[in-house]
Scaffold this active site. Structure first.
Site, short mmCIF file in Angstrom:
data_model
loop_
_atom_site.label_atom_id
_atom_site.label_comp_id
_atom_site.label_asym_id
_atom_site.label_seq_id
_atom_site.Cartn_x
_atom_site.Cartn_y
_atom_site.Cartn_z
N VAL A 156 0.86 -1.20 0.00
CA VAL A 156 0.00 0.00 0.00
C VAL A 156 0.89 1.25 0.00
O VAL A 156 1.80 1.36 0.82
CB VAL A 156 -0.91 0.02 1.25
CG1 VAL A 156 -1.79 1.26 1.26
CG2 VAL A 156 -1.77 -1.23 1.33
N LYS A 228 -5.87 -2.97 -2.02
CA LYS A 228 -5.26 -2.16 -0.95
C LYS A 228 -6.26 -1.85 0.16
O LYS A 228 -5.91 -1.83 1.33
CB LYS A 228 -4.68 -0.88 -1.56
CG LYS A 228 -3.45 -1.18 -2.42
CD LYS A 228 -3.08 -0.03 -3.32
CE LYS A 228 -1.86 -0.37 -4.17
NZ LYS A 228 -1.63 0.57 -5.26
N GLY A 326 6.06 2.98 -8.62
CA GLY A 326 7.31 3.29 -9.32
C GLY A 326 8.48 2.45 -8.84
O GLY A 326 8.44 1.88 -7.75
N1 HSE Z 1 -0.07 -0.29 -10.08
C1 HSE Z 1 0.04 0.23 -8.76
C2 HSE Z 1 -0.35 1.70 -8.77
C3 HSE Z 1 1.44 0.04 -8.27
O1 HSE Z 1 -0.45 2.28 -9.85
O2 HSE Z 1 -0.57 2.27 -7.71
C4 HSE Z 1 1.64 0.26 -6.81
O3 HSE Z 1 0.89 -0.64 -6.04
#
Ligand code: HSE
Length: 347
Positions: A156, A228, A326
């Site tokens: 998260v 999340k 990232g």
């Molecule tokens: N794909 C997810 C986002 C990566 O864009 O937040 C981080 O969990």
């Protein structure tokens, strides 16, 4: 972990390589400041191949190799061809970095990776949301029984403290609710669309910048944010939430016109995710796009930046804002967990 931490990467994409670069860059500092010494003994990746050397691999060489060829099994030396489970169980690693792709429906193959690691008494750090969203309680119980630690800060808000903040710094504060922006890809897309970019182009950029999931449907349909919410609800609010109990809408139905209309009204679209523990013990959770006024604190959180507000009894609202996706930001999340395990085992 007390002496030299022997690391095995399972999955070596953007996140795993991000951690590898940070480990290399800070090798001296980590030893001097935190007494943390490591070697990477194994890497197993479904597409790039696998390599194991009990004495340690040359990480600089491997990063160069993967950059140039997309493979690691042409590395000179070491044992090649082991699959992920064999690498986890038979290598001499004592810490597994699980960074394979997320499957929020089955949690696999990551759940099997974590269970195998814990089963042979190895600590696990992970950013993979699948196993934590689907089976966190079972996995933590198993880790405790086997005397190892399982950490997942990066599931998260990537390396921006969210789970550790709630569980450690806000312990005893009586958190009743959390809400915010927890997906970097969709926040990036909405921000860029407001600047005039087309949805598809903004998504492509988010993929190129390493924010999106391997399958970006999870981001744009809200499933990543849903994972999340489940993680935070179950770990922080003590709920037993499953994905079918959460209203989940992504951003795919928001058009450039909707964004322009919101602008005219002094508003901005954001994908807002959250959950609340009600007085009767029930949990209400959702992921949905909302049009919020520009004066709202979350309106200025743009690009891949995330923000999360915990509502507590004793402090009122506590908000953290920082990168949510990232290469470096998520690689760093793994480092915070590794250092925390090292701290716990050496104190
Ligand atoms: N794909 C997810 C986002 C990566 O864009 O937040 C981080 O969990």
């Amino acid at each position: 972990m007390k002496d030299i931490t022997r690391i095995c990467f399972v999955g070596w994409g953007v996140v795993g390589q991000g951690l590898a670069e940070i480990l290399l860059e800070q090798e001296k500092e980590l030893k001097e400041k935190y007494g943390f010494e490591y070697k990477v003994v194994a890497i197993a990746d479904k597409l790039k191949g696998s390599v194991y050397d009990e004495k340690g691999l040359d990480l600089t060489k491997l990063l160069k190799l993967v950059k140039e060829t997309g493979k690691i099994d042409t590395y000179p030396g070491g044992i090649k061809g082991w699959d992920s489970i064999q690498t986890i169980t038979e290598s001499n690693a004592n810490l597994i970095v699980e960074a394979s792709w997320t499957d929020i429906n089955t949690g696999e193959p990551a759940i099997s990776h974590v269970k195998s690691a814990i089963g042979c008494h190895k600590h696990v750090v992970m950013t993979n949301k699948g196993p934590i969203a689907l089976a966190v309680k079972e996995l933590l119980k198993m880790a405790k029984k086997n005397g190892v630690q399982l950490r997942f800060e990066g599931t998260v808000l990537s390396g921006t403290p969210a789970i550790n903040l709630a569980l450690k710094n806000l312990a005893g504060s009586k958190i009743t609710k959390f809400a915010g922006i927890v997906n970097g890809t969709t926040n990036y897309i909405l921000t860029e669309m407001e600047k005039g970019l087309k949805y598809q182009d903004a998504l492509k950029q988010a993929q190129e910048l390493g924010y999106a999931e391997a399958d970006p449907t999870a981001d744009v349909e809200g499933y990543d944010a849903l994972g999340k919410v489940i993680i935070l609800a179950n770990v922080v609010l003590g709920a037993n939430l499953t994905k079918n109990q959460v209203l989940c809408q992504g951003i795919t139905k928001i058009t450039s016109k909707d964004i322009e209309d919101a602008k005219q009204e002094g508003k901005r679209w954001k994908l807002i995710a959250g959950a609340e523990l009600k007085e009767d013990g029930s949990i209400v959770a959702s992921v949905k796009p909302l049009k919020i006024p520009l004066t709202h604190p979350l309106a200025s959180v743009g690009g891949p930046i995330n923000a999360l507000t915990f509502t507590t009894k004793y402090l009122g609202d506590v908000t953290i804002i920082g990168p949510g996706a990232g290469r470096e930001a998520t690689g760093y999340a793994l480092l915070t967990d590794i250092l925390d395990i090292h701290r716990n085992l050496t104190k």
